[in-house]
Design an enzyme around this catalytic site. Structure first.
Site, PDB file in Angstrom:
ATOM      1  N   GLU A  74       0.822  -1.224   0.000  1.00 37.27           N
ATOM      2  CA  GLU A  74       0.000   0.000   0.000  1.00 37.27           C
ATOM      3  C   GLU A  74       0.854   1.272   0.000  1.00 37.27           C
ATOM      4  O   GLU A  74       0.374   2.336   0.367  1.00 37.27           O
ATOM      5  CB  GLU A  74      -0.955   0.013   1.196  1.00 37.27           C
ATOM      6  CG  GLU A  74      -2.029  -1.040   1.181  1.00 37.27           C
ATOM      7  CD  GLU A  74      -3.068  -0.905   0.075  1.00 37.27           C
ATOM      8  OE1 GLU A  74      -2.911  -0.040  -0.820  1.00 37.27           O
ATOM      9  OE2 GLU A  74      -4.023  -1.690   0.103  1.00 37.27           O
ATOM     10  N   HIS A  92      -2.898   2.728   8.284  1.00 39.20           N
ATOM     11  CA  HIS A  92      -3.930   1.930   7.605  1.00 39.20           C
ATOM     12  C   HIS A  92      -4.096   0.620   8.353  1.00 39.20           C
ATOM     13  O   HIS A  92      -3.104  -0.071   8.613  1.00 39.20           O
ATOM     14  CB  HIS A  92      -3.537   1.679   6.156  1.00 39.20           C
ATOM     15  CG  HIS A  92      -4.325   0.578   5.514  1.00 39.20           C
ATOM     16  ND1 HIS A  92      -5.709   0.596   5.471  1.00 39.20           N
ATOM     17  CD2 HIS A  92      -3.949  -0.578   4.921  1.00 39.20           C
ATOM     18  CE1 HIS A  92      -6.135  -0.509   4.879  1.00 39.20           C
ATOM     19  NE2 HIS A  92      -5.087  -1.245   4.543  1.00 39.20           N
ATOM     20  N   HIS A  94      -6.774  -3.001   9.331  1.00 44.91           N
ATOM     21  CA  HIS A  94      -7.943  -3.854   9.112  1.00 44.91           C
ATOM     22  C   HIS A  94      -8.618  -4.084  10.465  1.00 44.91           C
ATOM     23  O   HIS A  94      -9.043  -5.200  10.777  1.00 44.91           O
ATOM     24  CB  HIS A  94      -7.540  -5.186   8.471  1.00 44.91           C
ATOM     25  CG  HIS A  94      -6.905  -5.065   7.118  1.00 44.91           C
ATOM     26  ND1 HIS A  94      -6.452  -6.156   6.411  1.00 44.91           N
ATOM     27  CD2 HIS A  94      -6.647  -3.977   6.335  1.00 44.91           C
ATOM     28  CE1 HIS A  94      -5.929  -5.735   5.252  1.00 44.91           C
ATOM     29  NE2 HIS A  94      -6.034  -4.420   5.188  1.00 44.91           N
ATOM     30  N   HIS A 154     -12.632  -3.375   3.259  1.00 52.45           N
ATOM     31  CA  HIS A 154     -11.174  -3.453   3.403  1.00 52.45           C
ATOM     32  C   HIS A 154     -10.728  -3.037   4.803  1.00 52.45           C
ATOM     33  O   HIS A 154     -10.177  -3.859   5.533  1.00 52.45           O
ATOM     34  CB  HIS A 154     -10.522  -2.575   2.321  1.00 52.45           C
ATOM     35  CG  HIS A 154      -9.036  -2.666   2.272  1.00 52.45           C
ATOM     36  ND1 HIS A 154      -8.304  -2.389   1.138  1.00 52.45           N
ATOM     37  CD2 HIS A 154      -8.129  -2.974   3.225  1.00 52.45           C
ATOM     38  CE1 HIS A 154      -7.008  -2.548   1.402  1.00 52.45           C
ATOM     39  NE2 HIS A 154      -6.883  -2.907   2.659  1.00 52.45           N
TER      40      HIS A 154
HETATM   41 ZN   LIG Z   1      -5.177  -3.162   3.784  1.00 53.96          ZN
END
Ligand SMILES: [Zn+2]
Length: 221
Positions: A74, A92, A94, A154
């Protein structure tokens, strides 16, 4: 070169976010920007056990500087945020409730005054394959006038002027999604009106409380 301090900030942030349950295994990535360089987590690293040699350096065009393991897939998401917004850190995750919200709702309306620290209603960036420019473009758009957003099916993203701030914003978003889930289970959540939001911002400015971003942009529905 990014400084050792920047590398250690990334390590500490990953350990904290993993301890808080937001980073699970290898899922998620963290970066901090220092001038025209970015320290970012390597792909495949177990983030709760991240070591300094698993933090790699890239320039703003994603060229790796100084070797080491491959940067997160990413990396374009992180660099696209830095290209668009004047922030120094990107988180970022999850995280479980944020990810569930990204699957189930179209936005998180303004349900609590603390949410204004994130800029207002939380948008959900439309789905695109991980690691793609399309995903980066959609997430950057969802972050306009916000310090956090959800990424459909996501996870979550949070940004900040410092990495500590981005971590706090990621934690606040996960808390917010948890509260919204519980409120939905109990009934029909009420939202704060535009006037109520403006009053919060005025009170925050008067008390110098936190750093509420700016007046909300949209009418509350
Ligand atoms: Zn991710």
């Amino acid at each position: 070169m990014v400084t050792d301090d920047a590398v250690h900030q990334v390590v500490r942030a990953c350990h904290r976010l993993a301890a808080e349950g937001l980073l699970i295994g290898t899922a998620g990535n963290v970066s901090v920007r220092v001038g025209d360089r970015v320290a970012v987590t390597a792909t495949g690293a177990v983030l709760g056990e991240l070591t300094a040699d698993q933090v790699v350096e890239v320039d703003l065009d994603a060229h790796q500087v100084g070797g080491g393991p491959v940067p997160t897939s990413e990396v374009y998401l992180h660099l696209s945020v830095y290209a668009q917004y004047d922030v120094a850190a990107v988180v970022h995750t999850h995280a479980p409730v944020s990810t569930a919200a990204s699957i189930a709702v179209g936005e998180i309306p303004v349900i609590h005054y603390q949410q204004l620290l994130l800029g207002g209603a939380i948008r959900v960036a439309p789905y695109a394959t991980f690691g793609t420019p399309e995903l980066a473009t959609r997430v950057v758009a969802a972050l306009e006038h916000r310090t956090a957003a959800l990424m459909a099916n996501h996870g979550s993203i949070a940004i900040g002027a410092t990495l500590d701030k981005a971590v706090e914003n990621a934690l606040l978003l996960e808390w917010l999604c948890t509260v919204y889930r519980d409120a939905l289970a109990m009934g029909k959540p009420a939202t704060l009106t535009r006037k109520q939001q403006e009053d919060v911002i005025a009170a925050a400015i008067a008390r110098n409380y936190g750093s509420v971003q700016q007046a909300p942009q949209e009418e509350n529905r």
